[in-house]
Design an enzyme around this catalytic site. Structure first.
Site, PDB file in Angstrom:
ATOM      1  N   ASP A 263     -55.473   6.431 -19.544  1.00  0.00           N
ATOM      2  CA  ASP A 263     -54.314   5.790 -18.911  1.00  0.00           C
ATOM      3  C   ASP A 263     -53.290   6.869 -18.572  1.00  0.00           C
ATOM      4  O   ASP A 263     -52.500   7.280 -19.418  1.00  0.00           O
ATOM      5  CB  ASP A 263     -53.704   4.721 -19.826  1.00  0.00           C
ATOM      6  CG  ASP A 263     -52.576   3.959 -19.114  1.00  0.00           C
ATOM      7  OD1 ASP A 263     -52.069   4.461 -18.089  1.00  0.00           O
ATOM      8  OD2 ASP A 263     -52.204   2.878 -19.580  1.00  0.00           O
TER       9      ASP A 263
ATOM     10  N   HIS B 208     -45.508   7.566 -19.374  1.00  0.00           N
ATOM     11  CA  HIS B 208     -45.726   7.953 -20.770  1.00  0.00           C
ATOM     12  C   HIS B 208     -45.694   9.466 -20.984  1.00  0.00           C
ATOM     13  O   HIS B 208     -45.958   9.944 -22.082  1.00  0.00           O
ATOM     14  CB  HIS B 208     -47.071   7.389 -21.252  1.00  0.00           C
ATOM     15  CG  HIS B 208     -47.223   5.929 -20.958  1.00  0.00           C
ATOM     16  ND1 HIS B 208     -46.414   4.981 -21.532  1.00  0.00           N
ATOM     17  CD2 HIS B 208     -48.053   5.253 -20.111  1.00  0.00           C
ATOM     18  CE1 HIS B 208     -46.754   3.792 -21.072  1.00  0.00           C
ATOM     19  NE2 HIS B 208     -47.739   3.921 -20.205  1.00  0.00           N
TER      20      HIS B 208
ATOM     21  N   ILE C  68     -42.113   6.435 -22.878  1.00  0.00           N
ATOM     22  CA  ILE C  68     -42.441   5.450 -23.917  1.00  0.00           C
ATOM     23  C   ILE C  68     -43.940   5.521 -24.214  1.00  0.00           C
ATOM     24  O   ILE C  68     -44.717   6.074 -23.436  1.00  0.00           O
ATOM     25  CB  ILE C  68     -42.031   4.010 -23.506  1.00  0.00           C
ATOM     26  CG1 ILE C  68     -42.797   3.545 -22.251  1.00  0.00           C
ATOM     27  CG2 ILE C  68     -40.522   3.928 -23.284  1.00  0.00           C
ATOM     28  CD1 ILE C  68     -42.568   2.078 -21.911  1.00  0.00           C
TER      29      ILE C  68
ATOM     30  N   GLY D 276     -48.444   0.744 -24.213  1.00  0.00           N
ATOM     31  CA  GLY D 276     -48.577  -0.486 -24.985  1.00  0.00           C
ATOM     32  C   GLY D 276     -49.922  -0.535 -25.695  1.00  0.00           C
ATOM     33  O   GLY D 276     -50.036  -0.966 -26.849  1.00  0.00           O
TER      34      GLY D 276
HETATM   35  C1  LIG Z   1     -55.349  -3.625 -16.328  1.00  0.00           C
HETATM   36  C2  LIG Z   1     -54.065  -3.611 -17.153  1.00  0.00           C
HETATM   37  C3  LIG Z   1     -52.924  -2.977 -16.471  1.00  0.00           C
HETATM   38  C4  LIG Z   1     -51.757  -2.761 -17.318  1.00  0.00           C
HETATM   39  C5  LIG Z   1     -50.868  -1.685 -16.713  1.00  0.00           C
HETATM   40  C6  LIG Z   1     -49.895  -1.160 -17.682  1.00  0.00           C
HETATM   41  C7  LIG Z   1     -49.829   0.326 -17.606  1.00  0.00           C
HETATM   42  C8  LIG Z   1     -49.236   0.916 -18.867  1.00  0.00           C
HETATM   43  O1  LIG Z   1     -49.372   2.319 -18.770  1.00  0.00           O
HETATM   44  C9  LIG Z   1     -47.788   0.473 -18.991  1.00  0.00           C
HETATM   45  C10 LIG Z   1     -47.351   0.341 -20.400  1.00  0.00           C
HETATM   46  O2  LIG Z   1     -48.078   0.585 -21.341  1.00  0.00           O
HETATM   47  S1  LIG Z   1     -45.729  -0.221 -20.660  1.00  0.00           S
HETATM   48  C11 LIG Z   1     -45.530  -0.171 -22.443  1.00  0.00           C
HETATM   49  C12 LIG Z   1     -45.862  -1.454 -23.130  1.00  0.00           C
HETATM   50  N1  LIG Z   1     -45.084  -2.595 -22.697  1.00  0.00           N
HETATM   51  C13 LIG Z   1     -43.780  -2.722 -23.018  1.00  0.00           C
HETATM   52  O3  LIG Z   1     -43.168  -1.855 -23.612  1.00  0.00           O
HETATM   53  C14 LIG Z   1     -43.105  -4.013 -22.590  1.00  0.00           C
HETATM   54  C15 LIG Z   1     -42.278  -4.552 -23.712  1.00  0.00           C
HETATM   55  N2  LIG Z   1     -41.691  -5.848 -23.333  1.00  0.00           N
HETATM   56  C16 LIG Z   1     -40.514  -5.925 -22.687  1.00  0.00           C
HETATM   57  O4  LIG Z   1     -39.869  -4.913 -22.395  1.00  0.00           O
HETATM   58  C17 LIG Z   1     -40.013  -7.302 -22.352  1.00  0.00           C
HETATM   59  O5  LIG Z   1     -40.620  -8.238 -23.201  1.00  0.00           O
HETATM   60  C18 LIG Z   1     -40.307  -7.730 -20.884  1.00  0.00           C
HETATM   61  C19 LIG Z   1     -39.563  -6.787 -19.910  1.00  0.00           C
HETATM   62  C20 LIG Z   1     -41.805  -7.694 -20.588  1.00  0.00           C
HETATM   63  C21 LIG Z   1     -39.803  -9.145 -20.674  1.00  0.00           C
HETATM   64  O6  LIG Z   1     -38.468  -9.191 -21.075  1.00  0.00           O
HETATM   65  P1  LIG Z   1     -37.455 -10.271 -20.485  1.00  0.00           P
HETATM   66  O7  LIG Z   1     -37.478 -10.244 -18.997  1.00  0.00           O
HETATM   67  O8  LIG Z   1     -36.163 -10.058 -21.187  1.00  0.00           O
HETATM   68  O9  LIG Z   1     -38.165 -11.596 -20.920  1.00  0.00           O
HETATM   69  P2  LIG Z   1     -37.575 -12.782 -21.784  1.00  0.00           P
HETATM   70  O10 LIG Z   1     -36.171 -13.113 -21.316  1.00  0.00           O
HETATM   71  O11 LIG Z   1     -37.781 -12.483 -23.229  1.00  0.00           O
HETATM   72  O12 LIG Z   1     -38.528 -13.962 -21.360  1.00  0.00           O
HETATM   73  C22 LIG Z   1     -38.499 -14.427 -20.014  1.00  0.00           C
HETATM   74  C23 LIG Z   1     -39.824 -15.055 -19.665  1.00  0.00           C
HETATM   75  O13 LIG Z   1     -40.863 -14.059 -19.654  1.00  0.00           O
HETATM   76  C24 LIG Z   1     -41.874 -14.402 -20.631  1.00  0.00           C
HETATM   77  N3  LIG Z   1     -42.251 -13.157 -21.288  1.00  0.00           N
HETATM   78  C25 LIG Z   1     -41.489 -12.448 -22.139  1.00  0.00           C
HETATM   79  N4  LIG Z   1     -42.160 -11.358 -22.540  1.00  0.00           N
HETATM   80  C26 LIG Z   1     -43.372 -11.400 -21.961  1.00  0.00           C
HETATM   81  C27 LIG Z   1     -44.497 -10.562 -22.012  1.00  0.00           C
HETATM   82  N5  LIG Z   1     -44.517  -9.462 -22.781  1.00  0.00           N
HETATM   83  N6  LIG Z   1     -45.593 -10.896 -21.287  1.00  0.00           N
HETATM   84  C28 LIG Z   1     -45.599 -12.014 -20.535  1.00  0.00           C
HETATM   85  N7  LIG Z   1     -44.541 -12.861 -20.448  1.00  0.00           N
HETATM   86  C29 LIG Z   1     -43.442 -12.546 -21.153  1.00  0.00           C
HETATM   87  C30 LIG Z   1     -41.190 -15.372 -21.569  1.00  0.00           C
HETATM   88  O14 LIG Z   1     -42.128 -16.248 -22.171  1.00  0.00           O
HETATM   89  C31 LIG Z   1     -40.288 -16.102 -20.650  1.00  0.00           C
HETATM   90  O15 LIG Z   1     -41.046 -17.060 -19.920  1.00  0.00           O
HETATM   91  P3  LIG Z   1     -40.389 -18.418 -19.399  1.00  0.00           P
HETATM   92  O16 LIG Z   1     -39.344 -17.994 -18.409  1.00  0.00           O
HETATM   93  O17 LIG Z   1     -41.530 -19.141 -18.783  1.00  0.00           O
HETATM   94  O18 LIG Z   1     -39.827 -19.079 -20.612  1.00  0.00           O
END
Ligand SMILES: CCCCCCC[C@@H](O)CC(=O)SCCNC(=O)CCNC(=O)[C@H](O)C(C)(C)COP(=O)(O)OP(=O)(O)OC[C@H]1O[C@@H](n2cnc3c(N)ncnc32)[C@H](O)[C@@H]1OP(=O)(O)O
Length: 287
Positions: A189, A194, A209, A212
């Site tokens: 990846d 990262h 960061i 994930g």
């Molecule tokens: C083939 C595969 C390809 C993958 C490619 C990836 C490449 C990688 O190199 C990239 C990475 O590794 S990135 C590192 C790992 N990920 C992270 O660090 C993300 C951490 N999460 C966040 O920052 C927030 O939860 C965030 C930003 C995700 C959401 O935060 P908010 O907008 O504040 O959300 P919130 O207000 O809490 O909720 C709103 C609605 O969104 C839903 N939701 C929350 N977290 C979710 C999540 N993690 N995944 C899916 N849905 C999520 C909530 O349920 C809510 O939904 P609704 O509006 O329907 O109630």
């Protein structure tokens, strides 16, 4: 450029052949932090060629099509994407070395509105080439923070697994190295988020960061230790939500609840900042 729903849903991913060696399995295990205790012979099974076993979570790097969302034809603002959710189902123990074939497809794209981004659901099936057997099914949700409002459907979304409303039955604390992301990326990846401080800043982070999927590997290690006694063949499945970013070098505490019938629920937090980074986790363990 906006997401083109029909184009992505029908994207013709070619089957991908991936030959990996014992060295690759060891590199993956080192990337997720195994080997931190030189006297721990359980961990050595995944980092030493004599009797080598593969970590079940290594399925996520097998036949990985690369960081394809960075390609302009997908129309995704790649700097702003985060990994939202991941599932792993293991159908047959992952060999320490093999040739595998991966078949990837998008399974859904949800438009959460201009301010809230889009969710891209994808699936990868990984087959062992020699036997034709299905080894693992991987399901991913990509949170595309910059791509909402493209005019796509507003559902359905995946419902997160609810955690028990009581203290965890067990906790496992594991360190990560400051250079963990730089090691982990060698398993395939290469997202600059990262590694490159300028890309991390453009994405809204003070510094690069952790992947994930690397944090997932640390929690997977905790479950393998606590619930499987380091027997990789007992690890059946795992699903979780990424709830906050992790910085390389932080300590991950995985909190585990027994749910009965071979299932555990879990979440993980960064000890130094007391922030939940993996949430709504569930894993299935064979007896
Ligand atoms: C083939 C595969 C390809 C993958 C490619 C990836 C490449 C990688 O190199 C990239 C990475 O590794 S990135 C590192 C790992 N990920 C992270 O660090 C993300 C951490 N999460 C966040 O920052 C927030 O939860 C965030 C930003 C995700 C959401 O935060 P908010 O907008 O504040 O959300 P919130 O207000 O809490 O909720 C709103 C609605 O969104 C839903 N939701 C929350 N977290 C979710 C999540 N993690 N995944 C899916 N849905 C999520 C909530 O349920 C809510 O939904 P609704 O509006 O329907 O109630």
């Amino acid at each position: 450029m906006a997401i083109d729903y029909d184009k992505l849903m029908n994207w013709p991913f070619e089957p991908l052949e991936h030959r990996y060696s014992a060295r690759d399995s060891i590199l993956y295990a080192l990337g997720v932090g195994l080997g931190s205790d030189p006297l721990d012979t359980d961990q050595l099974r995944f980092t030493y060629e004599d009797g080598l076993a593969a970590l079940p979570t290594m399925a996520v790097v097998l036949a990985y099509p690369g960081f394809f969302l960075k390609r302009p034809e997908f129309g995704v603002d790649w700097v702003k994407i985060l990994h939202g959710e991941q599932g792993i189902a293991i159908h047959k123990p992952i060999p320490a070395e093999a040739t595998v074939i991966g078949e990837t497809r998008f399974t859904g794209i949800v438009d959460r509105g201009a301010d809230k981004g889009a969710l891209l659901y994808s699936e990868r099936k990984v087959y062992e080439k020699a036997s034709g057997d299905l080894l693992a099914t991987l399901t991913s949700t990509t949170f595309a923070r910059g791509d909402g409002g493209f005019g796509g459907p507003d559902g359905p979304t995946k419902k997160p697994h609810p955690l028990p409303d009581r203290a965890p039955d067990a906790t496992v604390e594991l360190p990560t190295l400051p250079q963990a992301a730089l090691i982990y990326r060698l398993s395939g990846d290469f997202n600059p988020l990262h590694a490159d401080p300028a890309v991390a800043r453009a994405a809204g982070f003070a510094r690069p960061i952790l992947h994930g999927l690397c944090t997932l590997g640390v929690a997977g290690h905790a479950i393998l230790k606590q619930a499987c006694g380091y027997d990789a063949s007992r690890f059946r499945s795992l699903e979780l939500r990424f709830s906050a970013p992790v910085y390389p070098g932080e300590t991950i505490r995985t909190e585990i609840w027994n749910e009965g019938d071979g299932a555990v629920a879990f979440r993980a937090r960064v000890v130094e900042r007391d922030v939940v980074v993996l949430n709504n986790g569930r894993a299935e363990i064979a007896g």
